[in-house]
Scaffold this motif. Sequence first.
Motif, short mmCIF file in Angstrom:
data_model
loop_
_atom_site.label_atom_id
_atom_site.label_comp_id
_atom_site.label_asym_id
_atom_site.label_seq_id
_atom_site.Cartn_x
_atom_site.Cartn_y
_atom_site.Cartn_z
N TYR A 35 0.82 -1.07 0.09
CA TYR A 35 -0.05 -0.08 -0.15
C TYR A 35 0.83 1.08 0.04
O TYR A 35 2.20 1.24 0.30
CB TYR A 35 -0.89 0.07 1.18
N GLN A 36 -0.08 2.44 -0.19
CA GLN A 36 0.80 3.77 -0.24
C GLN A 36 0.84 4.38 1.38
O GLN A 36 -0.17 4.15 2.13
CB GLN A 36 -0.07 4.77 -1.00
N SER A 37 1.89 4.87 1.71
CA SER A 37 1.97 5.49 3.14
C SER A 37 2.89 6.70 3.16
O SER A 37 4.22 6.34 2.91
CB SER A 37 2.47 4.54 4.13
N LYS A 38 2.36 7.83 3.25
CA LYS A 38 3.28 8.96 3.53
C LYS A 38 4.44 8.96 4.45
O LYS A 38 5.44 9.29 4.50
CB LYS A 38 2.47 10.25 3.42
N THR A 39 3.61 8.41 5.61
CA THR A 39 4.67 8.45 6.94
C THR A 39 5.91 7.44 6.62
O THR A 39 6.85 7.67 7.31
CB THR A 39 3.72 7.94 7.98
N GLY A 72 3.36 3.48 -3.13
CA GLY A 72 2.36 2.65 -3.40
C GLY A 72 2.30 2.15 -4.89
O GLY A 72 3.65 2.61 -5.49
N VAL A 73 1.81 1.09 -5.17
CA VAL A 73 2.11 0.20 -6.59
C VAL A 73 0.73 0.75 -7.34
O VAL A 73 -0.40 0.44 -7.13
CB VAL A 73 2.16 -0.91 -6.49
N LYS A 74 1.03 1.36 -8.41
CA LYS A 74 -0.23 1.92 -9.49
C LYS A 74 -0.83 0.63 -10.02
O LYS A 74 0.04 -0.15 -10.42
CB LYS A 74 0.28 2.98 -10.32
N LEU A 75 -2.12 0.90 -10.40
CA LEU A 75 -2.60 -0.03 -11.44
C LEU A 75 -1.84 -0.29 -12.75
O LEU A 75 -1.54 0.95 -13.31
CB LEU A 75 -4.24 0.15 -11.75
N GLY A 76 -1.56 -1.38 -13.21
CA GLY A 76 -0.73 -1.40 -14.27
C GLY A 76 0.62 -1.76 -14.34
O GLY A 76 1.25 -1.80 -15.24
N PHE A 80 -5.96 -8.01 -8.51
CA PHE A 80 -6.37 -7.85 -6.89
C PHE A 80 -6.45 -6.26 -6.76
O PHE A 80 -6.72 -6.00 -5.60
CB PHE A 80 -5.28 -8.50 -6.11
N TYR A 81 -6.57 -5.43 -7.68
CA TYR A 81 -6.60 -4.10 -7.55
C TYR A 81 -8.11 -3.77 -7.23
O TYR A 81 -9.25 -4.40 -7.85
CB TYR A 81 -6.41 -3.16 -8.70
N LEU A 82 -8.23 -2.91 -6.30
CA LEU A 82 -9.39 -2.34 -5.44
C LEU A 82 -9.96 -1.06 -5.91
O LEU A 82 -10.51 -0.56 -6.76
CB LEU A 82 -9.64 -2.80 -3.93
N ALA A 83 -9.34 -0.07 -5.23
CA ALA A 83 -9.42 1.25 -5.44
C ALA A 83 -8.27 2.08 -4.58
O ALA A 83 -7.87 1.48 -3.66
CB ALA A 83 -10.70 1.74 -5.13
N ASP A 84 -8.14 3.33 -5.05
CA ASP A 84 -7.11 4.20 -4.23
C ASP A 84 -5.81 3.52 -4.03
O ASP A 84 -5.53 3.84 -2.75
CB ASP A 84 -8.04 4.64 -3.07
N GLY A 85 -5.09 2.76 -4.76
CA GLY A 85 -3.73 2.18 -4.70
C GLY A 85 -4.09 0.89 -3.60
O GLY A 85 -2.89 0.43 -3.36
N MET A 86 -5.24 0.55 -3.29
CA MET A 86 -5.23 -0.66 -2.41
C MET A 86 -5.29 -1.90 -3.26
O MET A 86 -6.39 -1.89 -4.04
CB MET A 86 -6.52 -0.52 -1.45
N GLN A 142 7.48 -2.14 -3.72
CA GLN A 142 7.88 -0.93 -4.53
C GLN A 142 9.18 -0.28 -3.84
O GLN A 142 9.91 -0.83 -2.94
CB GLN A 142 6.83 -0.13 -3.99
N LYS A 143 9.77 0.59 -4.58
CA LYS A 143 11.13 1.07 -3.87
C LYS A 143 10.87 1.72 -2.63
O LYS A 143 9.85 2.35 -2.28
CB LYS A 143 11.54 2.15 -4.88
N CYS A 144 11.84 1.23 -1.80
CA CYS A 144 11.88 1.82 -0.32
C CYS A 144 13.26 1.68 0.12
O CYS A 144 14.18 1.28 -0.31
CB CYS A 144 10.77 0.79 0.65
N LYS A 145 13.30 2.11 1.35
CA LYS A 145 14.83 2.39 1.97
C LYS A 145 15.38 1.36 2.28
O LYS A 145 14.83 0.25 2.89
CB LYS A 145 14.78 3.32 3.33
#
Length: 385
Positions: free
Chosen positions: A310-314, A319-323, A331-337, A370-373
């Motif tokens: 999921y997406q998390s600003k904190t 997040g991972v976009k559709l496509g 498995f995509y639902l909505a709003d990046g979930m 997704q790319k993360c530290k």
Amino acid sequence: MGLFGNNKKDSKKKEEHKRPDLPQTLSPEDLRKIGRAMYMKPKNSDDRKRGFLYLKEAEKRGDLEAAYFIGNLYLHGSETPESGKADEEGKKLLMKAAEHGFTKAQSILDRICLEEYFRSISSRMVGRNPQKGELVDFNGKKIQINKTGYHTPVDARLVFEKGQNKLLLEANLVPLDMKDMANKDDIMDAVKEGIYEWDGSYEVFGGQKLQVEIRLTTDSRPYDNVYICPIEMLTDKTVNRFRNELHFRSKDHLEKQKTLYTGSDAARWKATSRKVICLSCTEKRYTDYKIIKNTAKHEFGHVLGLGDLYQSKTENLEGVKLGTYRELDPFYLADGMYNSVMSNPGGPVTNNDIEMVVLAFWKNAFQAFQKCKGAKPSEALGKGN
């Protein structure tokens, strides 16, 4: 007033005229019951409309069964949301109900997403002959996993027995700072139930069958454990005990987490790193066992070396976009979930998740969506499974 009557006061009057008289004394449950009865068995032409408005008001006030009911209506085309996006809005409402432990909503999401997933891979599997015999990666290289021992909180072994590949995952669960909680056993049972949902049959690396077997114990051991600790019960002594080996800095840092938090991150995760799942709950008595089960299921994914979807600003996660990855799109639902365990805690464990677990223990490295530290996206992504 504008040409099309878009004055705010005028719009408000129109909206009030459309709404039924909803006494504030009615509870969300009463609104839902009345609304459902009117909708399902209307006595006149207006009853169905009024019933639907009652249901919407119940959902607005937090009734999960109303969210489930309306979501179903949208998905079946019986009603259309103002946005016109019936599929997306329907899934959103089911996801809302599922996140709070409404199992019927989660079952529908699972069925919809899994059916779409199998449709998406069926065409790609035509003419392919999955490797038979011992498990191999995308390049045909034999995978070997034997991470066990005193300093390995989760023992992982890949074996080939009677023509079948099995990934055996064994963990010893130990409650921390829970001795004063009367429902300690119930909490631990909920945690175990969530973890056991990783057990099952999967197809990985181009259709090879893999059986995952989870084995949990609760022995008294000095080190070789996965610790379970409610944040509200966490003591400074416990924090000091793990501070140098885990990702959290203090008890305050842990309390900022919304659900469960695992003491490991991309840069620090290894098969031998200590594993701590810190429970957090909306009510401090920890009696919402469905939520505890679902979040334990999600957090065990972190214990196994998987990142968040999921997406998390904190947490600086975009997040991972559709496509982005075709194996995730169903498995995509909505709003990046996504309706997948590392995005929606109650979601199913997918073939792709298990591919990443295999790579985590084989490569002894964290697998990110997704790319993360400390990590880049896993090589399991983008292969189409």
